[in-house]
Design an enzyme around this catalytic site. Structure first.
Site, PDB file in Angstrom:
ATOM      1  N   ASP A 165       0.881  -1.153   0.000  1.00 38.03           N
ATOM      2  CA  ASP A 165       0.000   0.000   0.000  1.00 38.03           C
ATOM      3  C   ASP A 165       0.934   1.222   0.000  1.00 38.03           C
ATOM      4  O   ASP A 165       2.115   1.100   0.344  1.00 38.03           O
ATOM      5  CB  ASP A 165      -0.874  -0.043   1.257  1.00 38.03           C
ATOM      6  CG  ASP A 165      -1.690   1.208   1.418  1.00 38.03           C
ATOM      7  OD1 ASP A 165      -2.334   1.633   0.448  1.00 38.03           O
ATOM      8  OD2 ASP A 165      -1.673   1.788   2.533  1.00 38.03           O
ATOM      9  N   LEU A 166       0.427   2.381  -0.402  1.00 36.51           N
ATOM     10  CA  LEU A 166       1.312   3.553  -0.487  1.00 36.51           C
ATOM     11  C   LEU A 166       1.168   4.485   0.737  1.00 36.51           C
ATOM     12  O   LEU A 166       2.102   4.621   1.532  1.00 36.51           O
ATOM     13  CB  LEU A 166       1.012   4.323  -1.782  1.00 36.51           C
ATOM     14  CG  LEU A 166       1.794   5.608  -2.003  1.00 36.51           C
ATOM     15  CD1 LEU A 166       3.285   5.325  -2.175  1.00 36.51           C
ATOM     16  CD2 LEU A 166       1.255   6.354  -3.236  1.00 36.51           C
ATOM     17  N   ASP A 167      -0.033   5.080   0.851  1.00 35.20           N
ATOM     18  CA  ASP A 167      -0.254   6.084   1.904  1.00 35.20           C
ATOM     19  C   ASP A 167      -0.158   5.440   3.289  1.00 35.20           C
ATOM     20  O   ASP A 167      -0.931   4.531   3.608  1.00 35.20           O
ATOM     21  CB  ASP A 167      -1.647   6.715   1.754  1.00 35.20           C
ATOM     22  CG  ASP A 167      -1.828   7.430   0.415  1.00 35.20           C
ATOM     23  OD1 ASP A 167      -0.960   8.248   0.066  1.00 35.20           O
ATOM     24  OD2 ASP A 167      -2.827   7.167  -0.278  1.00 35.20           O
ATOM     25  N   THR A 212       1.769  10.213   3.805  1.00 32.81           N
ATOM     26  CA  THR A 212       0.668  11.011   3.238  1.00 32.81           C
ATOM     27  C   THR A 212      -0.661  10.743   3.930  1.00 32.81           C
ATOM     28  O   THR A 212      -1.612  11.496   3.713  1.00 32.81           O
ATOM     29  CB  THR A 212       0.501  10.693   1.734  1.00 32.81           C
ATOM     30  OG1 THR A 212       0.736   9.302   1.566  1.00 32.81           O
ATOM     31  CG2 THR A 212       1.436  11.497   0.880  1.00 32.81           C
ATOM     32  N   LYS A 220      -9.130   5.118   6.248  1.00 29.82           N
ATOM     33  CA  LYS A 220      -7.831   4.707   5.700  1.00 29.82           C
ATOM     34  C   LYS A 220      -8.015   3.568   4.705  1.00 29.82           C
ATOM     35  O   LYS A 220      -8.694   2.582   4.998  1.00 29.82           O
ATOM     36  CB  LYS A 220      -6.884   4.258   6.827  1.00 29.82           C
ATOM     37  CG  LYS A 220      -6.271   5.414   7.579  1.00 29.82           C
ATOM     38  CD  LYS A 220      -5.187   4.899   8.518  1.00 29.82           C
ATOM     39  CE  LYS A 220      -4.583   6.036   9.303  1.00 29.82           C
ATOM     40  NZ  LYS A 220      -3.690   5.529  10.350  1.00 29.82           N
ATOM     41  N   SER A 252      -2.580   0.628  -4.313  1.00 32.25           N
ATOM     42  CA  SER A 252      -3.115   1.766  -3.550  1.00 32.25           C
ATOM     43  C   SER A 252      -4.476   2.188  -4.079  1.00 32.25           C
ATOM     44  O   SER A 252      -4.671   2.261  -5.292  1.00 32.25           O
ATOM     45  CB  SER A 252      -2.149   2.958  -3.670  1.00 32.25           C
ATOM     46  OG  SER A 252      -2.789   4.150  -3.247  1.00 32.25           O
ATOM     47  N   ALA A 253      -5.387   2.503  -3.163  1.00 30.83           N
ATOM     48  CA  ALA A 253      -6.730   2.969  -3.563  1.00 30.83           C
ATOM     49  C   ALA A 253      -6.688   4.387  -4.126  1.00 30.83           C
ATOM     50  O   ALA A 253      -7.669   4.856  -4.710  1.00 30.83           O
ATOM     51  CB  ALA A 253      -7.650   2.928  -2.354  1.00 30.83           C
ATOM     52  N   LYS A 267     -10.939  -1.408  -1.837  1.00 30.98           N
ATOM     53  CA  LYS A 267     -10.702  -2.184  -0.611  1.00 30.98           C
ATOM     54  C   LYS A 267     -11.895  -1.929   0.320  1.00 30.98           C
ATOM     55  O   LYS A 267     -12.374  -0.795   0.343  1.00 30.98           O
ATOM     56  CB  LYS A 267      -9.409  -1.718   0.082  1.00 30.98           C
ATOM     57  CG  LYS A 267      -8.144  -1.876  -0.762  1.00 30.98           C
ATOM     58  CD  LYS A 267      -6.967  -1.171  -0.067  1.00 30.98           C
ATOM     59  CE  LYS A 267      -5.757  -1.119  -0.972  1.00 30.98           C
ATOM     60  NZ  LYS A 267      -4.626  -0.364  -0.412  1.00 30.98           N
ATOM     61  N   GLU A 323       0.220  -3.254   4.656  1.00 31.84           N
ATOM     62  CA  GLU A 323      -0.938  -2.368   4.756  1.00 31.84           C
ATOM     63  C   GLU A 323      -1.014  -1.647   6.097  1.00 31.84           C
ATOM     64  O   GLU A 323      -0.687  -2.244   7.126  1.00 31.84           O
ATOM     65  CB  GLU A 323      -2.220  -3.204   4.656  1.00 31.84           C
ATOM     66  CG  GLU A 323      -2.922  -3.165   3.340  1.00 31.84           C
ATOM     67  CD  GLU A 323      -3.519  -1.813   2.978  1.00 31.84           C
ATOM     68  OE1 GLU A 323      -3.610  -0.923   3.849  1.00 31.84           O
ATOM     69  OE2 GLU A 323      -3.891  -1.642   1.812  1.00 31.84           O
ATOM     70  N   ASP A 324      -1.501  -0.400   6.091  1.00 32.34           N
ATOM     71  CA  ASP A 324      -1.711   0.304   7.360  1.00 32.34           C
ATOM     72  C   ASP A 324      -3.193   0.461   7.688  1.00 32.34           C
ATOM     73  O   ASP A 324      -3.531   1.106   8.676  1.00 32.34           O
ATOM     74  CB  ASP A 324      -1.051   1.696   7.333  1.00 32.34           C
ATOM     75  CG  ASP A 324      -1.790   2.654   6.419  1.00 32.34           C
ATOM     76  OD1 ASP A 324      -2.256   2.220   5.340  1.00 32.34           O
ATOM     77  OD2 ASP A 324      -1.927   3.846   6.779  1.00 32.34           O
TER      78      ASP A 324
END
Ligand code: G6P
Ligand code: MG
Length: 216
Positions: free
Chosen positions: A10-12, A18, A46, A115-116, A146, A170-171
């Protein structure tokens, strides 16, 4: 040892800090709509797509809007977010993230972004991270957000790796649910109390190494 293996990041909130900017932009949006929005409530947003996040936000503020108004508010949030990320630099890459991605790549593991966010590419470009990924699947590439597994299954398909050989980082609760639904193992980044469905939880990619991957 790591042949035919992949990691989907995942990115953020996993690679770059971010997640705080998404929160700030939603908070400002909520204030403009006349209610407050806490960090605890933000956990529900999130990993969730922009429109779904707005629906959750409106339900928290007990506000009903027409489709037209919803689109305007979502645009307003996105403009606030884009302003907040307009000056981000590689300094905002989270501790250990770049090093860990480089380490797994040199061990032969394929890497992807799942990433979403429809802004994922802008962020990756600003951070000069695009060359570190074999596939980039973002909010523009999927129909179902997601916790639906589509994003991770598409990443596995792009990498030509079976889902059971993919590990997701994932966060968000929604992202962990999506990884599990895709039949993948999952490392939670953040607090074990919130991310209790992940296979393991670490505070950040600086706590990861190749040995820890073997145990997952
Ligand atoms: C990420 C973030 C969410 C955000 C979503 C959509 O998954 O964790 O907080 O709402 O992407 O982002 P976008 O940039 O398309 O509005
Ligand atoms: Mg995230």
């Amino acid at each position: 040892m790591f042949k035919n293996r992949a990691i989907i990041f995942d990115l953020d909130g996993v690679i770059v800090d971010t997640a705080k900017y998404h929160y700030l932009a939603w908070k400002e949006t909520a204030i403009k709509l006349g209610f407050d929005f806490t960090e605890k409530d933000n956990e529900r947003l999130k990993g969730v797509s922009r429109m779904k996040s707005l629906e959750i936000l409106l339900s928290i503020g007990k506000i009903e809007l027409s489709q037209d108004e919803k689109e305007k508010v979502a645009d307003m949030k996105n403009n606030l977010y884009k302003e907040l990320i307009s000056n981000i630099t590689p300094n905002e890459i989270l501790p250990g993230a770049k090093q860990f991605i480089e380490t797994v790549r040199s061990a032969g593991i394929l890497t992807a972004i799942g990433s979403a966010s429809k802004n994922a590419m802008i962020v990756l470009e600003k951070l000069c991270l695009v060359p570190l990924f074999d596939a980039i699947i973002d909010g523009n590439s999927v129909i179902k957000a997601k916790p639906h597994p589509e994003i991770f299954l598409k990443a596995a398909e792009a990498l030509k790796i079976s889902p059971k050989n993919c590990i997701v980082f994932e966060d968000s609760e929604a992202g962990i649910e999506a990884a599990k639904a895709a039949g993948m193992r999952c490392v939670g980044i953040g607090s074990p109390e919130i991310l209790n469905n992940a296979d393991i939880v670490v505070s950040g990619l600086d706590k990861m190494n190749l040995n820890r991957l073997i145990d997952i």
